[in-house]
Scaffold this motif. Structure first.
Motif, PDB file in Angstrom:
ATOM      1  N   TRP A  36      12.131  11.045  -7.178  1.00 25.90           N
ATOM      2  CA  TRP A  36      11.945  11.059  -5.723  1.00 25.90           C
ATOM      3  C   TRP A  36      10.479  10.843  -5.358  1.00 25.90           C
ATOM      4  CZ3 TRP A  36      15.187  10.443  -1.916  1.00 25.90           C
ATOM      5  CH2 TRP A  36      16.538  10.757  -2.090  1.00 25.90           C
ATOM      6  N   MET A  37       9.560  11.415  -6.134  1.00 23.44           N
ATOM      7  CA  MET A  37       8.133  11.245  -5.861  1.00 23.44           C
ATOM      8  C   MET A  37       7.713   9.790  -6.026  1.00 23.44           C
ATOM      9  SD  MET A  37       6.498  14.675  -7.628  1.00 23.44           S
ATOM     10  CE  MET A  37       4.797  14.229  -7.272  1.00 23.44           C
ATOM     11  N   VAL A  38       8.168   9.156  -7.115  1.00 21.61           N
ATOM     12  CA  VAL A  38       7.822   7.749  -7.337  1.00 21.61           C
ATOM     13  C   VAL A  38       8.455   6.876  -6.259  1.00 21.61           C
ATOM     14  CG1 VAL A  38       8.120   5.790  -8.903  1.00 21.61           C
ATOM     15  CG2 VAL A  38       7.433   8.009  -9.806  1.00 21.61           C
ATOM     16  N   GLY A  39       9.698   7.193  -5.891  1.00 21.85           N
ATOM     17  CA  GLY A  39      10.348   6.450  -4.810  1.00 21.85           C
ATOM     18  C   GLY A  39       9.591   6.585  -3.498  1.00 21.85           C
ATOM     19  N   GLY A  40       9.095   7.805  -3.223  1.00 22.35           N
ATOM     20  CA  GLY A  40       8.305   8.034  -2.013  1.00 22.35           C
ATOM     21  C   GLY A  40       6.992   7.270  -2.034  1.00 22.35           C
ATOM     22  N   VAL A  41       6.373   7.198  -3.215  1.00 25.49           N
ATOM     23  CA  VAL A  41       5.118   6.453  -3.370  1.00 25.49           C
ATOM     24  C   VAL A  41       5.320   4.984  -3.017  1.00 25.49           C
ATOM     25  CG1 VAL A  41       3.532   5.534  -5.117  1.00 25.49           C
ATOM     26  CG2 VAL A  41       4.022   7.988  -5.053  1.00 25.49           C
ATOM     27  N   TYR A  42       6.362   4.382  -3.600  1.00 26.06           N
ATOM     28  CA  TYR A  42       6.636   2.971  -3.301  1.00 26.06           C
ATOM     29  C   TYR A  42       7.075   2.781  -1.852  1.00 26.06           C
ATOM     30  CZ  TYR A  42       6.278   1.687  -8.229  1.00 26.06           C
ATOM     31  OH  TYR A  42       5.816   1.455  -9.494  1.00 26.06           O
ATOM     32  N   SER A  76       0.429   2.066  -2.725  1.00 24.98           N
ATOM     33  CA  SER A  76       1.212   2.791  -3.729  1.00 24.98           C
ATOM     34  C   SER A  76       0.305   3.435  -4.770  1.00 24.98           C
ATOM     35  CB  SER A  76       2.197   1.837  -4.414  1.00 24.98           C
ATOM     36  OG  SER A  76       3.149   1.328  -3.506  1.00 24.98           O
ATOM     37  N   GLU A  77      -0.757   2.720  -5.154  1.00 31.79           N
ATOM     38  CA  GLU A  77      -1.693   3.282  -6.144  1.00 31.79           C
ATOM     39  C   GLU A  77      -2.364   4.541  -5.608  1.00 31.79           C
ATOM     40  OE1 GLU A  77      -4.992   2.329  -9.412  1.00 31.79           O
ATOM     41  OE2 GLU A  77      -3.145   1.247  -9.057  1.00 31.79           O
ATOM     42  N   CYS A  78      -2.759   4.526  -4.340  1.00 29.07           N
ATOM     43  CA  CYS A  78      -3.382   5.708  -3.734  1.00 29.07           C
ATOM     44  C   CYS A  78      -2.490   6.935  -3.893  1.00 29.07           C
ATOM     45  CB  CYS A  78      -3.652   5.457  -2.250  1.00 29.07           C
ATOM     46  SG  CYS A  78      -4.908   4.227  -1.895  1.00 29.07           S
ATOM     47  N   HIS A  79      -1.227   6.784  -3.538  1.00 33.81           N
ATOM     48  CA  HIS A  79      -0.311   7.928  -3.574  1.00 33.81           C
ATOM     49  C   HIS A  79       0.155   8.254  -4.990  1.00 33.81           C
ATOM     50  CE1 HIS A  79      -0.121   8.283   0.783  1.00 33.81           C
ATOM     51  NE2 HIS A  79      -0.032   6.967   0.850  1.00 33.81           N
ATOM     52  N   PHE A  87      -4.944   7.589   6.685  1.00 33.46           N
ATOM     53  CA  PHE A  87      -3.798   8.316   6.116  1.00 33.46           C
ATOM     54  C   PHE A  87      -3.672   8.064   4.619  1.00 33.46           C
ATOM     55  CE2 PHE A  87       0.670   8.304   4.782  1.00 33.46           C
ATOM     56  CZ  PHE A  87       1.024   9.607   5.092  1.00 33.46           C
ATOM     57  N   ASN A  88      -3.770   6.796   4.210  1.00 36.72           N
ATOM     58  CA  ASN A  88      -3.533   6.442   2.815  1.00 36.72           C
ATOM     59  C   ASN A  88      -4.718   6.721   1.908  1.00 36.72           C
ATOM     60  OD1 ASN A  88      -0.804   5.369   3.038  1.00 36.72           O
ATOM     61  ND2 ASN A  88      -1.714   3.697   4.203  1.00 36.72           N
ATOM     62  N   ILE A  89      -5.873   7.042   2.491  1.00 36.62           N
ATOM     63  CA  ILE A  89      -7.028   7.419   1.678  1.00 36.62           C
ATOM     64  C   ILE A  89      -7.273   8.924   1.748  1.00 36.62           C
ATOM     65  CG2 ILE A  89      -9.532   7.166   1.395  1.00 36.62           C
ATOM     66  CD1 ILE A  89      -9.247   4.259   2.289  1.00 36.62           C
ATOM     67  N   PHE A  90      -7.266   9.497   2.963  1.00 36.71           N
ATOM     68  CA  PHE A  90      -7.574  10.915   3.113  1.00 36.71           C
ATOM     69  C   PHE A  90      -6.500  11.821   2.518  1.00 36.71           C
ATOM     70  CE2 PHE A  90     -10.531  10.038   6.887  1.00 36.71           C
ATOM     71  CZ  PHE A  90     -11.647  10.144   6.088  1.00 36.71           C
TER      72      PHE A  90
END
Length: 311
Positions: free
Chosen positions: A143-149, A110-113, A205-208
């Motif tokens: 919606w962005m925060v929801g997508g992050v989580y 979640s922090e990455c995104h 995916f979660n880093i790049f």
């Protein structure tokens, strides 16, 4: 009789950061101080943003979410790490280990995104200021925060389910200070090929993806800053970006070193040091780097203190 698709171990022993007795107390005091500073710093930021109406903007909405994530994943890791410094044998049950792994992965992904979402927010604010209120509306930010989580908890679920498939037999000493995927896979007595592929794919995916989003946003931001005629304005903007970029570099750099390399070449001791950066140091630094140096935050703090003394 135990099912052969499940681990026969009921508990693990966490080896910790070091096995040198003379370093246990100094490290305990050091990391206790870091954890207390992390908790106070992030809680203060969350409360300050909630109480200050002029901080109810998309930028600070993301900052409060980042503080919440930092507080959570630091709490998932550090208390158990502190126990390791004051006990001879730090035991963690199989269920606790998998639970710690799941929540750690959920919050670190979640922090990455979230960092990527914050970079995009700054890109819109600087490069398209006239469309900012429309582009970054409350609904869009939610919606962005929801997508992050969502990405965090789904990614963590996939990784944890893969780890639950691994069979652990006799060896139970995890050469780490928390339950992470590489140290756990070293103890497996079944094939970890699927886990390694899943780990590399999810890590990539979660880093790049967040890294590319952040770099792309900063490129456009810097291009816009170069168009500013005021030397003082350009210097101030570059200074802010460099602070943000340094925190992002430490976080993603340590993650990439740990996860974007083949399992067979991962250095155990270097992996521990790398993990310390993104599990303890970054959550402590984020309130200062992203918020405490911010003029709006200082103004909000002054107003709160003035109101308190006037009551």
């Amino acid at each position: 009789m135990a099912d052969r698709n499940h681990s026969t171990l009921t508990e693990f022993i966490l080896a910790g950061l070091t096995d040198k007795p003379e370093l246990q107390l100094p490290l305990f005091l050091l990391f206790l101080g870091i954890y207390l500073f992390t908790v106070l710093g992030n809680l203060d930021m969350i409360i300050l943003i909630l109480l200050s109406s002029h901080l109810h903007t998309p930028m600070y909405f993301f900052l409060s979410s980042l503080s919440f994530i930092d507080l959570c994943y630091s709490t998932v890791i550090t208390p158990k790490m502190l126990v390791n410094f004051v006990t001879k044998k730090n035991v963690i049950s199989y269920q606790e280990c998998m639970t710690q792994l799941y929540f750690f992965l959920a919050f670190v992904i979640s922090e990455c995104h979230m960092l990527a979402a914050m970079a995009y927010d700054r890109y819109v604010a600087i490069c398209n200021p006239l469309l900012y209120n429309v582009t970054m509306s409350y609904q869009v930010c939610s919606w962005m925060v929801g997508g992050v989580y969502g990405m965090g908890f789904i990614g963590a679920a996939i990784s944890t389910l893969c780890m639950l498939r691994v069979v652990f037999c006799n060896a139970n000493i995890i050469n780490h200070y928390f339950c992470d995927r590489f140290p756990l896979m070293e103890l497996a007595c079944s094939s970890t090929y699927v886990n390694e592929i899943v780990l590399l794919c999810l890590s990539a995916f979660n880093i790049f993806i967040p890294t590319l989003t952040i770099l792309g946003s900063y490129i456009f931001i810097i291009a816009s800053i170069l168009l500013i005629k005021s030397t003082e304005g350009r210097f101030k903007a570059f200074s802010t970006c460099s602070s943000h970029f340094s925190a992002v570099s430490v976080f993603f750099g340590s993650l990439a070193f740990m996860y974007l390399q083949p399992f067979s070449v991962t250095s155990k001791e270097k992996g521990k040091v790398s993990s310390v950066f993104y599990t303890t140091i970054v959550p402590m630094l984020n309130p200062m780097i992203y918020s405490l140096r911010n003029r709006d935050v200082k103004l909000a703090l002054n107003k709160l203190f003035q109101n308190k003394f006037h009551v």
